[in-house]
Enzyme design. Structure first.
Site, PDB file in Angstrom:
ATOM      1  N   HIS A 236      28.219  20.862 -36.675  1.00 47.29           N
ATOM      2  CA  HIS A 236      29.077  21.869 -37.090  1.00 47.29           C
ATOM      3  C   HIS A 236      30.340  21.115 -38.423  1.00 47.29           C
ATOM      4  O   HIS A 236      30.128  22.526 -39.063  1.00 47.29           O
ATOM      5  CB  HIS A 236      30.524  22.482 -35.524  1.00 47.29           C
TER       6      HIS A 236
ATOM      7  N   HIS B 146      25.941  16.556 -32.283  1.00 45.82           N
ATOM      8  CA  HIS B 146      25.617  18.334 -32.011  1.00 45.82           C
ATOM      9  C   HIS B 146      26.950  18.647 -33.279  1.00 45.82           C
ATOM     10  O   HIS B 146      27.382  19.750 -33.567  1.00 45.82           O
ATOM     11  CB  HIS B 146      25.273  18.538 -30.994  1.00 45.82           C
ATOM     12  N   GLU B 147      27.575  18.261 -32.278  1.00 47.97           N
ATOM     13  CA  GLU B 147      29.434  18.778 -32.954  1.00 47.97           C
ATOM     14  C   GLU B 147      29.128  18.443 -34.394  1.00 47.97           C
ATOM     15  O   GLU B 147      30.369  19.393 -35.143  1.00 47.97           O
ATOM     16  CB  GLU B 147      30.494  17.705 -31.838  1.00 47.97           C
TER      17      GLU B 147
ATOM     18  N   ASP C  15      25.137  26.952 -34.125  1.00 46.38           N
ATOM     19  CA  ASP C  15      24.557  26.911 -33.046  1.00 46.38           C
ATOM     20  C   ASP C  15      23.621  27.169 -32.837  1.00 46.38           C
ATOM     21  O   ASP C  15      23.420  27.922 -33.395  1.00 46.38           O
ATOM     22  CB  ASP C  15      25.024  27.108 -31.252  1.00 46.38           C
TER      23      ASP C  15
END
Length: 213
Positions: free
Chosen positions: A158, A154-155, A165
């Site tokens: 980014h 998930h990170e 998000d």
């Protein structure tokens, strides 16, 4: 096809000249040159190194699946503070804390042990780094934050692809009105990733080196 992850560890002292580290590259589906740096203020703890390896070994096949077999972690360098003496480390030529993709550092007072990414650009733009605390690395805190492999992927989205998000964050509404006047729920927008290699086997490799900073 998925194969077992393989770890390659080589250790010597850092003794080179700091230079700009080349950016992370993606070749034949594998991310090379990913740099994880431990802040010099962090007390020596061998569990941090062990858990970093375990975390990214778990994250590699998760990334492979999430990207529809387009990407995985192949080569990761762990930059260790010079003050850590219970071990020997690779010569860290060209590596520096300021160039790290992931930093292990003391908690941000506003975020505590929450894993987060420093990303100030727009959608699709590179972020600066992923921040993990030593407490998070040692304990994982999966009962609070969920599976560590999913957190890391998930990170990574980014900072690598500039994905925002897919849920409403603090200070933002969970709904908005689009340009057509239609009420929409907050979500991540589908974008074409800049990395688009062909599928390949999943493999993780690690090296460790001392922090020159």
């Amino acid at each position: 096809m998925l194969i077992n992850c393989v770890l390659v560890i080589s250790c010597v002292w850092w003794g080179g000249v700091v230079a700009d580290q080349a950016s992370v590259t993606l070749q034949d589906n594998g991310f090379d040159g990913v740099l994880i740096a431990i802040n010099p203020t962090i007390a020596e703890d061998p569990r941090i190194i062990t858990n970093i390896k375990n975390m990214f070994t778990r994250a590699s096949p998760t990334l492979f699946t999430a990207t529809k077999k387009r990407a995985y972690f192949r080569n990761i360098n762990i930059l260790v503070p010079k003050t850590w003496t219970n071990g020997s480390y690779n010569e860290a030529i060209g590596l520096s804390y300021s160039k790290a993709d992931v930093i292990i550092a003391q908690a941000n007072p506003q975020k505590g042990n929450i894993p987060y990414s420093e990303h100030t650009g727009g959608c699709g733009e590179y972020g600066r780094f992923i921040h993990l605390t030593p407490e998070y690395v040692v304990d994982n805190m999966e009962q609070i934050f969920g599976d560590v492999e999913k957190v890391l992927v998930h990170e990574w989205a980014h900072i690598r692809w500039g994905v925002f998000d897919e849920y409403a964050t603090e200070g933002h509404s969970s709904h908005y009105v689009d340009t057509d006047g239609v009420l929409q729920g907050t979500s991540a927008k589908s974008i074409e990733l800049r990395d688009s290699p062909k599928p390949i086997l999943v493999l993780s490799m690690f090296t460790m080196s001392n922090n020159p900073d």
